[in-house]
Each structure stands twice: as structure tokens, then as C-alpha cells.
Design an enzyme around this catalytic site. Structure first.
Site, PDB file in Angstrom:
ATOM      1  N   ASP A 147     -16.571  -8.616  17.438  1.00  0.00           N
ATOM      2  CA  ASP A 147     -15.579  -7.872  16.653  1.00  0.00           C
ATOM      3  C   ASP A 147     -14.397  -8.818  16.592  1.00  0.00           C
ATOM      4  O   ASP A 147     -13.716  -8.938  17.352  1.00  0.00           O
ATOM      5  CB  ASP A 147     -15.098  -6.533  17.740  1.00  0.00           C
ATOM      6  CG  ASP A 147     -14.542  -5.375  16.884  1.00  0.00           C
ATOM      7  OD1 ASP A 147     -14.222  -5.859  15.829  1.00  0.00           O
ATOM      8  OD2 ASP A 147     -14.861  -4.332  17.430  1.00  0.00           O
ATOM      9  N   ASP A 249     -12.395  -6.334  11.832  1.00  0.00           N
ATOM     10  CA  ASP A 249     -11.761  -5.214  12.193  1.00  0.00           C
ATOM     11  C   ASP A 249     -10.382  -5.050  11.178  1.00  0.00           C
ATOM     12  O   ASP A 249      -9.832  -5.943  10.750  1.00  0.00           O
ATOM     13  CB  ASP A 249     -10.860  -5.480  13.442  1.00  0.00           C
ATOM     14  CG  ASP A 249     -10.013  -4.287  13.780  1.00  0.00           C
ATOM     15  OD1 ASP A 249     -10.532  -3.247  14.292  1.00  0.00           O
ATOM     16  OD2 ASP A 249      -8.800  -4.570  13.958  1.00  0.00           O
ATOM     17  N   GLU A 305     -14.520  -3.322   8.409  1.00  0.00           N
ATOM     18  CA  GLU A 305     -14.137  -2.092   8.695  1.00  0.00           C
ATOM     19  C   GLU A 305     -13.152  -1.654   7.403  1.00  0.00           C
ATOM     20  O   GLU A 305     -11.865  -2.273   7.370  1.00  0.00           O
ATOM     21  CB  GLU A 305     -13.120  -1.836  10.131  1.00  0.00           C
ATOM     22  CG  GLU A 305     -12.857  -0.348  10.518  1.00  0.00           C
ATOM     23  CD  GLU A 305     -11.751  -0.403  11.387  1.00  0.00           C
ATOM     24  OE1 GLU A 305     -11.763   0.801  11.926  1.00  0.00           O
ATOM     25  OE2 GLU A 305     -11.006  -1.230  11.608  1.00  0.00           O
ATOM     26  N   HIS A 377     -15.718   3.852  18.446  1.00  0.00           N
ATOM     27  CA  HIS A 377     -14.900   3.909  19.630  1.00  0.00           C
ATOM     28  C   HIS A 377     -13.491   4.589  19.058  1.00  0.00           C
ATOM     29  O   HIS A 377     -12.370   4.709  19.753  1.00  0.00           O
ATOM     30  CB  HIS A 377     -14.557   2.568  19.989  1.00  0.00           C
ATOM     31  CG  HIS A 377     -13.944   1.874  19.138  1.00  0.00           C
ATOM     32  ND1 HIS A 377     -14.640   1.094  18.015  1.00  0.00           N
ATOM     33  CD2 HIS A 377     -12.563   1.339  18.808  1.00  0.00           C
ATOM     34  CE1 HIS A 377     -13.774   0.322  17.041  1.00  0.00           C
ATOM     35  NE2 HIS A 377     -12.659   0.473  17.772  1.00  0.00           N
ATOM     36  N   ASP A 378     -13.298   4.770  17.822  1.00  0.00           N
ATOM     37  CA  ASP A 378     -11.998   5.520  17.432  1.00  0.00           C
ATOM     38  C   ASP A 378     -12.159   6.982  16.823  1.00  0.00           C
ATOM     39  O   ASP A 378     -11.342   7.607  16.330  1.00  0.00           O
ATOM     40  CB  ASP A 378     -11.723   4.741  15.988  1.00  0.00           C
ATOM     41  CG  ASP A 378     -11.211   3.344  16.175  1.00  0.00           C
ATOM     42  OD1 ASP A 378     -10.570   3.028  17.355  1.00  0.00           O
ATOM     43  OD2 ASP A 378     -11.290   2.610  15.188  1.00  0.00           O
TER      44      ASP A 378
HETATM   45  C1  GLC Z   1      -9.404  -0.747  14.071  1.00  0.00           C
HETATM   46  C2  GLC Z   1     -10.071  -0.491  15.612  1.00  0.00           C
HETATM   47  C3  GLC Z   1      -9.097   0.285  16.341  1.00  0.00           C
HETATM   48  C4  GLC Z   1      -7.737  -0.358  16.471  1.00  0.00           C
HETATM   49  C5  GLC Z   1      -7.280  -0.834  15.151  1.00  0.00           C
HETATM   50  C6  GLC Z   1      -6.304  -2.108  15.374  1.00  0.00           C
HETATM   51  O1  GLC Z   1      -9.279   0.633  13.347  1.00  0.00           O
HETATM   52  O2  GLC Z   1     -11.473  -0.052  15.455  1.00  0.00           O
HETATM   53  O3  GLC Z   1      -9.622   0.495  17.674  1.00  0.00           O
HETATM   54  O4  GLC Z   1      -7.141   0.249  17.262  1.00  0.00           O
HETATM   55  O5  GLC Z   1      -8.027  -1.377  14.323  1.00  0.00           O
HETATM   56  O6  GLC Z   1      -6.823  -3.224  15.705  1.00  0.00           O
END
Ligand code: GLC
Length: 604
Positions: A147, A249, A305, A377-378
Site C-alpha cells: 500500500d 492510496d 484508490e 478498512h475504511d
Molecule cells: C485512504 C486510506 C485511508 C486513509 C487515507 C489517508 O483513503 O484508505 O485509510 O485514512 O487514505 O491516507
């Protein structure tokens, strides 16, 4: 063939079914219009299985190492803990493990604030542990996906420490610095994604730096070529160590608009930074450069993402001229609008979920590929997120497993999903670790809601729902650690929802996942076939046909707690149709009414 028919859909959907859907957020009468309706029923393209790279045929399993397994009796999990569970993942049919960040981090955002990209955070173990994980995983034909958090770093990263020390150091321009506004305040009115101003003042420079997320997560300045080169070095370091792929990310935020203009202020005086910076023109040039200088020509894959990228924009992001192999596009995860505000989340109806999923399929049909995901995880647990309140969560988990492993694309499972994990509901906000839960709770109070209402929205949407320790068995702390304490409480359903108990139970969620994974792995139609949604107007059932070389598979899933007649779906079922899988396990007649939350896979 006996087919249950009814006169009209509305006539069939009972009042109780309607209200159950509304309670879950899935409302039969919602006014919201789907964004991509026109493409929703177009068929996607089939290609031969032999043409698929490894990552299109694999199931990717997201492990949140902090909550997966402690190998040493600690409160948090570690890399050696993941290694110790590789056989379990192999048996589940997993071909790659996405590890959320394990790099050195002060953990302001659980590792999404990286202080050193080239080393492992000691609580997670050592570089030797990582080498061993990669080697042991390779022995089982499993790849490790890392990641990469490169929109921002930690404020404790040496790059930021140097950058913030003065205006004329070597890294002075590695982050986004601006002078104060005339009144000495923040340079513009952007609100960070986790709440509050997106700017923080540093005296040594008499300037503010920009942070899309927490103040502890300063944004890198991607306009600076030296930054882009160093980011590529980080990727190449891990590529050369043997990573099988990268999840990138928060990638839609890396490019900021020229001049950083104020946005339209909301009632708190701030404008959401997401609206100002997501998917800024020019972003793809930087990402092409990243791909070309890192994984191009290798068999690594890159998944972005991409919050803020619409399904209709996917062709720029994936496929032949795209930069990613897949992107996480979130329209189906945000039908209730909770992304902007948890307390203001609204209900939705099944047809909107169908439209969102079909739009992603349609826009990656001829060119590109997509991840298929309902948790990460979010996000809250999918058995709560997509099904009526009060649903049997095991049945809901099996229903979603059928939909997910039946769809075209690479399934991304999230730890615990295969065991049917549900949300938690802790008695006060003090129990919650997730920074966004605290911000959303406070925002709800600021809007005049009671503590009870604010806590209810945290129960519903907290990211901690997905972060409770994995449940391996019925021993102390569910086998997650031999120690007394865990960093978040173990869910109180661990006596039934755990890997050991479910392994031994023929009709468990885990064994259903295993069966669906095996079905998919051995079925060329499910791996490579085209996708076409059918019975679009059915208010209870999501159904689609996969087709390859004239052979078809029909997947249908009842998302309600009422029986669902097949209606128009019956016309899909030929006399020769057979059942390949049924989530109730008792293999009814191929054309029988779908029972509550029942999902069925039929060969046509
Ligand atoms: C992404 C991750 C999340 C994190 C954010 C900031 O959305 O999935 O868990 O808090 O980025 O890095």
C-alpha cells in the site's frame, strides 16, 4: 418448470419489505437518480481466459496487519502473524494479499502517515519478516501487494522535518507551503477530509502547509520533479524486493489546481478539499510518468484508490491508455452519501446499486478491468451496509459473496468478510480509535444532533467496524493474540464468527466463500465472460448474466428479507438450466422463488 409470477413489481413488494429496505438505507422510494443509467444494461466484452494476466484471475485479500494476527502476544498484529496464516488464505483461494501500510509510522492514521518508506515499523516486525512473508507467500503462489501512501507523508518523515525547518533547505519545495492570508489565517478556505482547516501553520517558515487529511499528514508537492523521482524510487525499492503489485492510496488528490482557489463555503465557513482537488486536470501525466518509471513491462499490477473518479472517466484511468490496471471507484459504496457526512447519510434503493455496479462494468468492458469490492478498512461491514436492518448476517454475507465472486473483475475481499463479520456498537465515542469517527461525531453534535444520534452514526459508519481483531478461534481474544489486551476490542460475536468454528461447519459463511472461490477459479465464464445486467427493474433482485463462447451463467441475488419471485428472470432460465451454487445450500428447483437474501448461480 414452475415459475412464480406476480402482476407488477410494486404490487408484490409488501409494505414491510419496503420499510425494511428504507431502514437499511436501501429505500424503494428514493428520489436519487443514478449517475450512469444509460450504460447500465450494456453487455461487457468477453475474452479468453488464456489472455488474462495473473491478477485478473486471482482473488485479492486485504489484510489490515494491525488487526490480523499477533505472533508475539502483543496488542497489535504483525507481519509474522500474516505469514502464520498463509495456509488459511491459500485454502480460501487467495492469489494475492494487499497489506495495508507496514512502513515506519507514528500511527496518527494507522500507518497511512509514513515516516520512512524504506523500513518496517518495529511493532510490525523487521525487514527479515517481510522477506520471509514474501518468500513463504511465493511458495504458495501468493503475491504480496503493498500500500503506497504517496499523496502525503507523516509530519515525522525526515523529508518534512527538513522542509519545515526553513524556506531555503534542499527540500523546501517538497511540500505545499503558502504564506498566511492577509489576516494571518490559512491561505484558503479548504476543509480537510478528516475535518478542520486543511492548513497548519509552522513558525520556522512563517507559512502554512497543506494537508488533505490530518495535520500529521502533510501533502507532498507532486509538481516538484524531485518528489516524483523519489516516489518512483520507493516503488522500485519494493518492486525489486518482490512485491506483486501496489495499491496507491488517495491517488486522486496528488495534483492541486493552479492558484489553490477558495471553494464554495459551507455553513462552517469551509469548502471541502475533495471538491477542490480530486482528479485535477494534469494528474494523469504524473501518473503515466510514475508507471513508466516503475512497473511498466513487469507483471506487477497497480490499483489506484480513486475517490472522485466517475465510472464514465474510467477509460482515462485504466486499460490501454490508462495508468492503472484497476482503480477503486466508489460510486456503489457511497449510495447513501456518507462520504461527505455520516449524520446526513440518506436511504437508497437497490436499482441504484445495480446502476453503479453496471456502470463500472460497462466502462471497463472493452478496455480495462475493475476490482470488485464491497468492504475495505475504511468501510462498514457489507452485511450491514447493503442489507435491510435486522437481516440474518450469515445469509447476507453469503448473498454478497455470490454477487462479488460472480461479477467480472478481480474480487478484493477484506479480512473477516469471509467469516461474515458485522459492525460493532461500542457504548461511547471514547472507545473509538479512528480519527474520522471523532470528527464525524463532533460534526454531528455541531449540527445540533444529540450525543445518542451522533453515536448512532458512528456505529453505522465508523472505520473501526472493519478494524476489530480477526477472530481465529474461541480462545482468549479470539486467537488474535495470546496477550491480555488488544488495541481495539474483539467483537462479542467471536464465539460463532471465527475461522476454526466455521471451518468445521459445512454451511458456514467461510465454507460458502471457499466454495464460491473454487467455483469461480474453475469456471472460465466467471473468470473471463462478458457481463450483462438483467431484470433491471426488479426491486428485490440484482441479477446478471456472464457469457463466454455462447455459454452463459446467471447470477441472481435477493437483497431483501422477503421472498422474491423470479418475474422476468424466469425467461432467462432454459429447460436445461442447472444450479451451480445456492447460498441456502439445499439446492432448490432452478426456478423456485428466491428466499430472503438467497443468491443462486445457474448455468443456462
Ligand atoms: C485512504 C486510506 C485511508 C486513509 C487515507 C489517508 O483513503 O484508505 O485509510 O485514512 O487514505 O491516507
Amino acid at each position: 418448470m414452475s415459475v412464480h409470477k406476480c402482476v407488477t413489481r410494486r404490487a408484490f413488494l409488501s409494505a414491510s419489505a419496503m420499510s425494511a429496505l428504507a431502514l437499511a438505507g436501501c429505500a424503494a422510494g428514493s428520489e436519487n437518480q443514478p449517475a450512469e443509467t444509460p450504460e447500465a444494461t450494456e453487455a461487457t466484452t468477453a475474452i479468453s481466459v488464456d489472455d488474462l494476466p495473473w491478477w485478473k484471475k486471482s482473488i485479492v485479500y486485504e489484510a489490515y496487519p494491525k488487526s490480523f494476527q499477533s505472533s508475539k502476544g502483543a496488542e497489535t498484529g504483525d507481519i509474522a502473524g500474516v505469514t502464520s496464516r498463509l495456509d488459511y488464505l491459500k485454502e480460501l483461494g487467495v492469489g494475492a494479499i494487499w497489506l495495508t501500510p507496514v512502513f515506519v509510522s507514528p500511527m496518527a492514521d494507522n500507518g497511512y502517515d509514513v515516516a520512512d518508506y524504506y523500513n518496517i515499523d518495529p511493532p510490525f516486525g523487521t525487514m527479515e519478516d517481510m522477506d520471509k512473508l514474501m518468500a513463504e507467500a511465493a511458495n504458495r503462489d501468493i503475491k504480496i501487494v503493498l500500500d503506497m501512501v504517496v499523496n502525503h507523508t507523516s509530519n515525522e518523515n525526515a523529508w518534512f522535518v527538513e522542509s519545515s525547518s526553513s524556506k531555503d533547505n534542499d527540500k523546501a519545495d517538497w511540500y505545499i507551503w503558502r504564506d498566511p492570508a492577509e489576516d494571518g489565517g490559512a491561505p484558503n478556505n479548504w476543509r480537510g477530509i478528516f475535518g478542520g482547516s486543511a492548513w497548519t501553520y509552522v513558525e520556522a517558515r512563517d507559512q502554512y502547509y497543506l494537508h488533505t487529511f490530518l495535520p500529521e499528514q502533510p501533502d507532498l508537492n507532486w509538481d516538484n520533479e524531485a518528489v516524483r523521482k523519489e516516489v518512483a524510487n520507493v516503488f522500485n525499492f519494493w518492486r525489486d524486493k518482490g512485491a506483486g503489485g501496489f495499491r496507491v492510496d488517495a491517488v486522486t488528490y496528488i495534483k492541486k489546481p493552479e492558484g489553490l482557489p477558495d471553494g464554495d463555503a459551507e455553513s462552517d465557513g469551509f469548502a471541502p478539499i475533495h471538491n477542490a482537488t480530486a482528479n485535477t486536470p494534469g494528474i494523469l501525466d504524473y501518473l503515466h510518468e510514475l508507471r513508466d518509471s516503475t512497473i511498466a513491462g513487469t507483471d506487477c499490477f497497480m490499483v489506484g484508490e480513486a475517490n472522485g473518479v466517475q465510472a464514465s472517466e474510467l477509460s482515462d484511468w485504466v486499460g490501454e491508455s490508462g495508468v492503472f490496471d484497476m482503480v477503486f471507484e466508489f460510486s456503489h459504496m457511497d449510495l447513501d452519501g456518507h462520504d461527505a457526512s455520516w449524520i446526513d447519510a440518506h436511504s437508497w434503493k437497490l436499482v441504484e446499486l445495480k446502476d453503479a455496479l453496471s456502470a463500472t462494468q460497462a466502462n471497463t468492458a472493452a478496455n480495462g478491468w475493475c476490482p470488485v469490492f464491497f468492504e475495505n478498512h475504511d468501510q462498514p461491514r457489507c452485511v450491514i451496509n447493503f442489507f435491510p436492518e435486522g437481516s440474518n448476517t450469515d445469509q447476507a454475507a453469503k448473498c454478497m459473496a455470490t454477487v462479488q465472486l460472480g461479477l467480472r473483475g478481480t474480487p478484493f475481499l477484506y479480512e473477516g468478510q469471509e467469516l461474515g463479520f458485522a459492525n460493532v456498537a461500542w457504548p461511547s465515542i471514547d472507545y473509538y480509535n479512528d480519527p474520522s469517527s471523532h470528527n464525524q461525531y463532533n460534526a454531528a453534535l455541531a449540527k445540533g444532533h444529540t450525543e445518542e444520534e451522533a453515536l448512532a452514526c458512528v456505529h453505522r459508519f465508523s472505520r473501526d467496524n472493519a478494524r476489530t481483531p480477526m477472530q481465529w478461534d474461541t480462545s482468549n481474544n479470539a486467537g488474535f493474540t495470546t496477550g491480555e489486551k488488544t488495541w481495539l476490542p474483539v467483537h462479542d460475536d467471536y464465539a460463532t464468527q471465527n475461522a476454526a468454528v466455521e471451518s468445521d461447519q459445512a454451511d458456514s459463511v467461510l465454507n460458502y466463500f471457499r466454495s464460491m472461490a473454487a467455483l469461480r477459479e474453475g469456471n472460465d465464464i466467471l473468470l473471463a465472460g462478458s457481463y450483462e445486467e438483467v431484470a433491471h427493474d426488479h426491486e428485490q433482485v440484482y441479477a446478471y448474466v456472464r457469457e463466454l463462447d455462447g455459454k452463459k451463467v446467471l447470477v441472481m441475488a435477493n437483497f431483501t428479507n422477503e421472498e422474491a419471485p423470479l418475474d422476468d428472470l424466469a425467461s432467462q432460465l432454459t429447460d436445461a438450466a442447472t444450479i451451480l451454487m445456492d447460498s441456502y445450500g439445499d439446492v432448490p428447483d432452478v426456478s423456485s422463488v428466491l428466499r430472503p437474501l438467497e443468491a443462486r448461480v445457474c448455468e443456462l
